[in-house]
Each structure stands twice: as C-alpha cells, then as structure tokens.
Scaffold this active site. Structure first.
Site, PDB file in Angstrom:
ATOM      1  CB  ALA A 162      17.640  23.954 -69.776  1.00 13.89           C
ATOM      2  CB  SER A 163      15.988  28.324 -70.863  1.00 11.74           C
ATOM      3  OG  SER A 163      14.721  27.918 -70.422  1.00 11.74           O
ATOM      4  CG  MET A 164      21.671  27.348 -72.348  1.00 11.63           C
ATOM      5  SD  MET A 164      21.920  29.097 -71.952  1.00 11.63           S
ATOM      6  CE  MET A 164      23.031  29.587 -73.255  1.00 11.63           C
TER       7      MET A 164
END
Length: 193
Positions: free
Chosen positions: A58-60
């Site tokens: 995801a937003s990693m």
C-alpha cells in the site's frame, strides 16, 4: 543494546494492539544483523508472524521512494535543499491559495518538503479547499479514471495553487508521487528501475 530496544518497541506495539504484527530487519554494511518477527499475521486465525510473512505494501511506496531519494543524496546527485523547480520546471510558478486570493510562495518548494508532506500539496479527497479539489479532479492529477503521463501530471499540477506555504503545514498528499517523478529526472531512468 539497540536491537533489544527495537524488539521492545515492536513487542509493546503488538501487545497494545497498535499493530497486529511486525517484521523488522536491520542491515548494516550489506549484512543482515538482526531480525525481529512479532505478533499476529492474522488475528482471526491466530496465525503468528514469521520472518517469511508477506505484508501488503500500500502506501509503503512512500518510504521506498524517500529511501531512493536519500540514496541519491548520498551519491551527491541530489540535495535535500534543492529547489524542486530545478528538476521539475513545470512547478516553477506555483502560487498558494489564501482567503484573499492566490499569493506568491514565501520560500521556494524544496526537495525535503516533498519528503515530509510539507509541500502544500494535497489529495483531492482530503483537502478542505473545494477549488483545489475540483482542479485536482478536472486536471486528473491523481489519475483516478484515466492514466496520464508523469510529464502531463506535472504540467497540470503547475496550474493549481498549493493549499499551504511550503514548510508550514503537514498534510498527507501526492508529495511523494511528485518526488518519484523528480527522482526519475535526477537518475534519468524510470522510478521502478
């Protein structure tokens, strides 16, 4: 001692259910020095986290892009205080939206502003400004329906005022997406490379 502290922090987060589970690896000099795997990979099934547990990213992508930026800083190809417009001239003439109308930037937009989400950029769905939300959507800044090139996104973004003066306000935003486009220009290769 530092590894014991890392383990203790991870264990505390898992025990207080701030996170279900965690795997932390410390690499130094190209060598894996320490690995911690704690908590649950699946609470409902009581499946324990292992070193091999896969996590959704995801937003990693944000810390990955920022890490790539720091690698370019280490290589001397980029500086944290570089003007964003040096690499992205499409953003050279940005303004800031205020109640009194659009105003000039108090100081230029810097690379570290993109890293810290203090660039004055937003996500359309999260901004308080109806005007900026409308412009982000009309100019397809987030490519929600139709993909656009990075160059087109930057040309469009350069037409939209910032929500805040650079460096003055933290707002989760497209800043790291813009940083990724900047890195492509600095490294002269696609971001995924």
């Amino acid at each position: 001692a530092v590894f014991t502290e890392i383990d203790a922090v991870c264990r505390t987060f898992a025990e207080k259910e701030k996170i279900p589970g965690v795997v932390v690896g410390v690499v130094e000099g190209g060598e894996l020095r320490h690995v911690t795997a704690l908590g649950l990979a699946d609470r409902e099934a009581s499946r324990v986290v292992t070193r091999a547990t896969a996590f959704r990213i995801a937003s990693m992508t944000k810390p990955i892009v920022t890490t790539a930026a720091m690698m370019l800083v280490e290589q001397g190809k980029l500086r944290l205080n570089d003007l964003v417009s040096t690499w992205l001239p499409e953003l050279k003439n940005l303004k800031v939206e205020t109640a009194q109308g659009d105003v000039d930037l108090v100081r230029p937009l810097l690379v570290h502003d993109l890293m810290r989400h203090t660039a004055g950029l937003v996500y359309a769905g999260g901004t308080k400004s109806e005007r900026i939300r409308k412009l982000y959507n009309e100019l397809n800044i987030e490519s929600r329906e139709i993909d656009i090139s990075g160059d087109e996104m930057l040309r469009n973004l350069g037409q939209i005022p910032l929500a805040h003066q650079p460096g003055t306000f933290w707002e989760y935003s497209i800043a790291v997406d813009v940083l990724g486009l900047l890195l492509e220009r600095v490294a002269q290769q696609p971001l995924d490379d």
